[in-house]
Design an enzyme around this catalytic site. Structure first.
Site, short mmCIF file in Angstrom:
data_model
loop_
_atom_site.label_atom_id
_atom_site.label_comp_id
_atom_site.label_asym_id
_atom_site.label_seq_id
_atom_site.Cartn_x
_atom_site.Cartn_y
_atom_site.Cartn_z
N TYR A 160 22.19 -17.34 31.02
CA TYR A 160 21.01 -17.09 31.85
C TYR A 160 19.71 -16.98 31.05
O TYR A 160 18.65 -16.79 31.60
CB TYR A 160 21.21 -15.81 32.67
CG TYR A 160 21.59 -14.62 31.80
CD1 TYR A 160 20.62 -13.87 31.15
CD2 TYR A 160 22.92 -14.29 31.60
CE1 TYR A 160 20.96 -12.81 30.34
CE2 TYR A 160 23.28 -13.22 30.80
CZ TYR A 160 22.29 -12.48 30.17
OH TYR A 160 22.64 -11.44 29.36
N GLY A 161 19.79 -17.13 29.73
CA GLY A 161 18.61 -16.95 28.89
C GLY A 161 18.45 -18.08 27.90
O GLY A 161 18.33 -19.25 28.28
N THR A 162 18.47 -17.76 26.63
CA THR A 162 18.17 -18.74 25.59
C THR A 162 19.28 -19.77 25.38
O THR A 162 19.10 -20.72 24.63
CB THR A 162 17.88 -18.05 24.24
OG1 THR A 162 19.06 -17.39 23.79
CG2 THR A 162 16.72 -17.06 24.37
N LEU A 163 20.41 -19.61 26.07
CA LEU A 163 21.49 -20.60 25.99
C LEU A 163 21.42 -21.63 27.11
O LEU A 163 22.19 -22.58 27.13
CB LEU A 163 22.86 -19.90 26.02
CG LEU A 163 23.21 -19.13 24.75
CD1 LEU A 163 24.35 -18.16 25.01
CD2 LEU A 163 23.57 -20.09 23.63
N GLU B 277 25.23 -12.75 20.35
CA GLU B 277 24.92 -11.70 21.33
C GLU B 277 25.15 -10.29 20.79
O GLU B 277 25.01 -9.32 21.53
CB GLU B 277 25.74 -11.92 22.60
CG GLU B 277 25.58 -13.29 23.24
CD GLU B 277 24.20 -13.58 23.80
OE1 GLU B 277 23.27 -12.76 23.62
OE2 GLU B 277 24.04 -14.63 24.43
#
Length: 144
Positions: free
Chosen positions: A12-15, A84
Site C-alpha cells: 500500500y506504500g512504497t512497494l 519493513e
C-alpha cells in the site's frame, strides 16, 4: 500460519507500482499484481512512507495484491521483512507481518500478508500521527 503456505502480499506504500521500492524489490519477482483494498484500516504519514494501522471503524486502504513468482518467494519474503524492519516477536519492529483478507476490484476476497504498524508505533500514531485521508498513498504523494 503453517510453514510452506505462500500467501500473496498486500502492498500500500512504497512497494506499489510506480513507487521507488517496487522496482527495487518486486520487479522480476512478481507473477501477478492486481488492485485491491483492505477494510478496517487507516494510513498514517511516516518519514517518506506510510504506516497502516488497523482500526475496525476505519475506512479502506488502497493498494495492490502482489503474487510472487514461486522461485522468488522465500527470498522476497525475507527481503521484505528486512525492508519493513519486521522480525517475529521483536519489540523494536516498525511493522508486524499479519494475515488479513483483502478485496480485489471484482469483489473476490484473498488472504494476504500485510505489514501493519507494530503496537508501539500504532499507539504513537493514534495519539499524534497525521492520517492520510482516503487511504491511498499514491494519491497522497501525487498531491504533495
Amino acid at each position: 500460519m503453517s510453514r510452506g503456505v505462500r500467501l500473496p502480499f498486500f502492498v500500500y506504500g512504497t512497494l506499489r507500482p510506480g513507487e521507488p521500492n517496487h522496482g527495487a524489490y518486486l520487479r522480476g519477482r512478481s507473477a501477478a499484481e492486481a488492485p485491491a483494498r483492505l477494510t478496517g484500516a487507516v494510513l498514517y504519514e511516516g518519514p517518506g512512507y506510510p504506516y497502516l494501522v488497523e482500526d475496525p471503524g476505519g475506512g479502506q486502504v488502497r493498494g495492490e495484491l502482489i503474487t510472487a513468482l514461486p522461485s522468488a518467494y522465500e527470498r522476497l519474503l525475507a527481503d521484505l521483512d528486512v525492508l519493513e524492519v519486521c522480525a517475529p516477536g521483536d519489540p523494536r519492529n516498525l511493522y508486524d507481518r499479519v494475515v488479513r483478507e483483502v478485496t480485489l476490484l471484482d469483489g473476490a476476497a484473498a488472504r494476504a500478508w500485510v505489514y501493519v504498524a507494530a503496537p508501539r508505533v500504532a499507539a504513537r500514531l493514534r495519539a499524534s500521527g497525521a492520517v492520510i485521508g482516503g487511504g491511498d498513498w499514491a494519491s497522497f504523494r501525487a498531491r504533495g
